[in-house]
Design a protein around this motif. Structure first.
Motif, PDB file in Angstrom:
ATOM      1  N   ARG A  84     -14.053 -39.012 -30.102  1.00  0.00           N
ATOM      2  CA  ARG A  84     -14.152 -40.254 -31.164  1.00  0.00           C
ATOM      3  C   ARG A  84     -13.958 -41.310 -30.339  1.00  0.00           C
ATOM      4  O   ARG A  84     -14.418 -42.463 -30.359  1.00  0.00           O
ATOM      5  CB  ARG A  84     -13.551 -39.916 -32.319  1.00  0.00           C
TER       6      ARG A  84
ATOM      7  N   ARG B 286     -23.639 -41.720 -31.747  1.00  0.00           N
ATOM      8  CA  ARG B 286     -22.935 -41.622 -33.102  1.00  0.00           C
ATOM      9  C   ARG B 286     -23.295 -40.421 -33.860  1.00  0.00           C
ATOM     10  O   ARG B 286     -22.568 -39.847 -34.408  1.00  0.00           O
ATOM     11  CB  ARG B 286     -23.133 -42.980 -33.559  1.00  0.00           C
TER      12      ARG B 286
ATOM     13  N   LEU C 272     -22.028 -36.966 -32.433  1.00  0.00           N
ATOM     14  CA  LEU C 272     -20.569 -37.189 -32.674  1.00  0.00           C
ATOM     15  C   LEU C 272     -20.244 -36.842 -34.005  1.00  0.00           C
ATOM     16  O   LEU C 272     -19.276 -35.708 -34.639  1.00  0.00           O
ATOM     17  CB  LEU C 272     -20.136 -38.506 -32.371  1.00  0.00           C
ATOM     18  N   GLU C 273     -20.877 -37.432 -35.107  1.00  0.00           N
ATOM     19  CA  GLU C 273     -20.646 -37.164 -36.576  1.00  0.00           C
ATOM     20  C   GLU C 273     -21.162 -35.547 -36.741  1.00  0.00           C
ATOM     21  O   GLU C 273     -20.285 -35.081 -37.659  1.00  0.00           O
ATOM     22  CB  GLU C 273     -21.479 -38.344 -37.319  1.00  0.00           C
TER      23      GLU C 273
ATOM     24  N   GLU D  83     -18.187 -33.458 -35.096  1.00  0.00           N
ATOM     25  CA  GLU D  83     -17.058 -33.811 -36.070  1.00  0.00           C
ATOM     26  C   GLU D  83     -16.943 -32.706 -37.324  1.00  0.00           C
ATOM     27  O   GLU D  83     -16.246 -31.902 -37.645  1.00  0.00           O
ATOM     28  CB  GLU D  83     -16.795 -35.126 -36.356  1.00  0.00           C
TER      29      GLU D  83
END
Length: 132
Positions: A90, A20, A23-24, A27
């Motif tokens: 995501r 996570r 990923l954040e 992004e």
């Protein structure tokens, strides 16, 4: 795709938290750089491979790191290379976090399909450039 499925089956709470976080970061970097590919994308995928529990995935991809970096410097004349794959990261993560290997594999295959289409566009660019 198989790494995503294995990750969904094997990832611990700590693995999911690490994925996570990657990923954040990915992004945020994607939006800040108008979609430029980055090490953040690489780190996200490495976290998935690591959490799959199959060391071979991580080793194979790590061996290709230099080639990937050179490719991203000149992605076959496709300015938006990889952009279509962005949302699937995501969704794939959500399937991993839900411990849904079928869904994680399916989303990874969608991601791979968009990259394949970008490669085909790049191949067409090379053909056109070769005719000039």
């Amino acid at each position: 795709a198989e790494a995503a499925a294995l990750c969904a089956m094997r990832a611990t709470a700590e693995d999911i938290a690490a994925i996570r976080e990657k990923l954040e970061t990915m992004e945020r970097v994607f939006h800040e750089t108008q979609g430029a590919q980055s090490d953040a994308d690489w780190e996200f995928h490495q976290a998935v491979y690591r959490a799959s529990g199959n060391k071979l995935f991580e080793q194979i991809i790590a061996a290709m790191l230099g080639s990937f970096h050179r490719f991203w410097e000149h992605p076959l004349g496709v300015r938006d290379f990889g952009h279509a794959s962005f949302p699937y990261h995501r969704i794939m993560f959500e399937r991993i976090a839900a411990h849904d290997p079928v869904g994680a594999r399916a989303e990874a295959l969608k991601l791979i399909a968009t990259v394949e289409e970008d490669l085909k566009r790049g191949a067409r660019n090379l053909k056109v450039a070769g005719r000039r």
